[in-house]
Design an enzyme around this catalytic site. Structure first.
Site, PDB file in Angstrom:
ATOM      1  CB  CYS A  62      -0.987  -0.037   1.166  1.00 24.61           C
ATOM      2  SG  CYS A  62      -2.321   1.144   0.995  1.00 24.61           S
ATOM      3  CG  HIS A  77      -5.861  -2.479  -1.101  1.00 24.85           C
ATOM      4  ND1 HIS A  77      -5.083  -1.890  -2.068  1.00 24.85           N
ATOM      5  CD2 HIS A  77      -5.373  -2.055   0.080  1.00 24.85           C
ATOM      6  CE1 HIS A  77      -4.161  -1.143  -1.483  1.00 24.85           C
ATOM      7  NE2 HIS A  77      -4.315  -1.232  -0.185  1.00 24.85           N
ATOM      8  CG  ASP A  96      -6.766  -2.706  -4.735  1.00 21.69           C
ATOM      9  OD1 ASP A  96      -7.470  -1.930  -4.058  1.00 21.69           O
ATOM     10  OD2 ASP A  96      -5.557  -2.862  -4.554  1.00 21.69           O
TER      11      ASP A  96
END
Length: 125
Positions: free
Chosen positions: A16, A96, A63
């Site tokens: 991330c 994600h 995601d």
């Protein structure tokens, strides 16, 4: 790190926001020998495609944080501008955070998760 720890090579892995940091390192520091950027790309730079070191980018197809079109643009621009080894890998059906160990909604024995973790360890490190 080389002087303090006697490291012969330094690599970077980030998830991330850490993926953004890894991508930035791959753009700016050839001393870093390889990078793995998981779930993120540097968006605010036009030169984000001119990597200095081999880099693996890992994304989940579903995601909700990073739209799939950003990944497609990244791969197309890397093909056009990048002169070092790279790979963009998109895992079907994944969201994600799918490579992380602690997500409650993820089955750690899912083949794509195991593959992503193996790629992360083996591709450039």
């Amino acid at each position: 790190m080389k002087e303090q720890c006697g490291a012969k090579h330094i690599g970077a892995v980030g998830f991330c926001w850490g993926g953004v940091a890894t991508h930035y390192l791959a753009l700016q520091y050839p001393e870093v020998k390889a990078g793995v950027s998981v779930y993120r790309i540097v968006r605010e730079r036009e030169d984000r495609y001119e990597l200095k070191v081999p880099t693996l980018f890992i994304f989940g197809e579903k995601d909700e944080v990073i739209p799939l079109d950003q990944e497609s643009v990244l791969e197309a621009k890397l093909k056009e501008k990048c002169t070092t080894d790279y790979q963009v890998k998109i895992f079907p059906g994944q969201t994600h955070g799918f490579v992380q160990c602690k997500r409650e909604d993820i089955n750690p024995t899912e083949p794509s998760i195991l593959e992503a973790r193996t790629d992360m360890r083996n591709k450039y490190m």
